[in-house]
Design a protein around this motif. Structure first.
Motif, PDB file in Angstrom:
ATOM      1  N   HIS A  96     -16.208  -1.695  -0.438  1.00  0.00           N
ATOM      2  CA  HIS A  96     -15.395  -2.845  -0.063  1.00  0.00           C
ATOM      3  C   HIS A  96     -16.288  -3.889   0.590  1.00  0.00           C
ATOM      4  O   HIS A  96     -17.418  -3.603   0.988  1.00  0.00           O
ATOM      5  N   CYS A 116       0.837  -1.203   0.000  1.00  0.00           N
ATOM      6  CA  CYS A 116       0.000   0.000   0.000  1.00  0.00           C
ATOM      7  C   CYS A 116       0.872   1.254   0.000  1.00  0.00           C
ATOM      8  O   CYS A 116       1.893   1.329   0.687  1.00  0.00           O
ATOM      9  N   TYR A 172     -13.314   7.649   8.869  1.00  0.00           N
ATOM     10  CA  TYR A 172     -12.656   6.905   7.804  1.00  0.00           C
ATOM     11  C   TYR A 172     -13.651   6.527   6.720  1.00  0.00           C
ATOM     12  O   TYR A 172     -14.817   6.255   6.981  1.00  0.00           O
ATOM     13  N   ASP A 173     -13.162   6.546   5.493  1.00  0.00           N
ATOM     14  CA  ASP A 173     -13.953   6.194   4.315  1.00  0.00           C
ATOM     15  C   ASP A 173     -13.133   5.192   3.513  1.00  0.00           C
ATOM     16  O   ASP A 173     -12.146   5.555   2.876  1.00  0.00           O
ATOM     17  N   MET A 174     -13.538   3.937   3.575  1.00  0.00           N
ATOM     18  CA  MET A 174     -12.829   2.884   2.859  1.00  0.00           C
ATOM     19  C   MET A 174     -13.402   2.638   1.470  1.00  0.00           C
ATOM     20  O   MET A 174     -13.032   1.675   0.795  1.00  0.00           O
ATOM     21  N   LYS A 204      -8.588   5.361  -0.117  1.00  0.00           N
ATOM     22  CA  LYS A 204      -9.033   5.237   1.266  1.00  0.00           C
ATOM     23  C   LYS A 204      -8.619   6.486   2.043  1.00  0.00           C
ATOM     24  O   LYS A 204      -7.495   6.964   1.909  1.00  0.00           O
ATOM     25  N   PHE A 252      -3.878   5.104   0.364  1.00  0.00           N
ATOM     26  CA  PHE A 252      -4.424   5.617   1.619  1.00  0.00           C
ATOM     27  C   PHE A 252      -3.949   7.047   1.836  1.00  0.00           C
ATOM     28  O   PHE A 252      -2.776   7.357   1.622  1.00  0.00           O
ATOM     29  N   HIS A 299     -12.752   9.927  -2.061  1.00  0.00           N
ATOM     30  CA  HIS A 299     -13.875   9.004  -2.260  1.00  0.00           C
ATOM     31  C   HIS A 299     -14.146   8.789  -3.746  1.00  0.00           C
ATOM     32  O   HIS A 299     -14.340   7.651  -4.198  1.00  0.00           O
TER      33      HIS A 299
END
Length: 267
Positions: A171, A29, A166-168, A151, A127, A146
């Motif tokens: 998923h 990552c 947090y905005d993943m 992420k 990220f 987003h």
């Protein structure tokens, strides 16, 4: 420079009980950490110690005397007067560099407000983590992340209070072992090859029907046979009643010592 190979280094990490493909995905990552205050420095440290290989630190602020109270390690072996007035991200990189010999750490001098206008730069990361920034400076950035499936995490601390957003993105979360507890108390461990483990019969985890042969487990907080605490995941060979047999040679390990709640058997 560390003499460890990359594989040996990863075997010492906290997350070595993860499946191998997940470890590789995590390590690859690309992470941007904005804000090198006490919280940001701790986040960056934990990422490196868990194997992140591509980390960028961003901060426009200079180290002040107030900063030294938040992260004294920023001084390292230097005198305070040599640190004050240096860019916080640059100084943090010096401190963090030795934590992961296989990581590449970059520094960017800039403010979070400018990131919303630099989408191409943001697309270089998987990220984006922001600390010590106001809500108004994060709204546009969060939306851009987003929209581009990046992420996004924002966090801050105010005395005894803290917050995190947090905005993943889109998923899926898959529980490979639904219904299991995370740990099981150990009653006894018999040295040998293979290793035999006796569980407490009333433990809820022990009662689960799904604890199957070939499942991987790790050990934490074991007394006496402390070699298990640092050992990588081992595989269950068989389970009959309260006894579990694992594929591990513990012949030369220390003798297990029973402790009230101190030994746990992780799924």
């Amino acid at each position: 420079m560390s003499t460890l190979t990359k594989q040996q280094f990863y075997e010492t990490l906290v997350h070595t009980w993860w499946p191998e493909d997940k470890i590789t995905t995590f390590n690859k990552c690309r992470v941007l950490v904005c804000g090198m205050g006490g919280l940001g420095l701790e986040v960056a440290k934990n990422l490196l110690q868990n194997g992140i290989e591509q980390l960028t630190l961003m901060d426009s602020k200079m180290v002040s005397y107030e900063d030294l109270a938040d992260f004294y390690s920023i001084v390292a072996d230097s005198k305070e007067e040599e640190v004050i007035g240096r860019n916080r991200a640059e100084r943090a990189m010096i401190v963090l560099n030795g934590l992961n010999p296989f990581a590449k750490i970059n520094v960017k001098d800039g403010q979070v407000d400018s990131l919303a206008g630099d989408v191409q730069f943001l697309k270089e990361f998987d990220f984006v983590i922001c600390t010590e920034h106001s809500l108004s400076s994060l709204i546009d950035l969060a939306q851009i992340c987003h929209d581009n499936n990046i992420k996004f995490v924002a966090s801050d601390m105010k005395g005894l209070s803290s917050l995190i957003f947090y905005d993943m993105g889109e998923h899926k979360i898959k529980d490979l072992n639904p219904g299991f507890k995370e740990g099981c108390s150990i009653k006894d461990i018999v040295n040998g090859n293979p290793t035999k483990i006796d569980l407490f019969p009333d433990d809820e985890f022990n009662k689960e029907e799904g604890m199957n042969v070939h499942q991987n487990i790790v050990f934490r907080n074991v007394r006496g046979m402390t070699e298990l605490n640092e050992h990588k995941a081992v595989r269950i060979k068989s389970k009959i009643g309260n006894r579990v047999v694992v594929d591990l040679d513990s012949t030369n390990f220390g003798k297990f010592e029973l402790g009230d709640g101190s030994a746990y058997f992780m799924k």
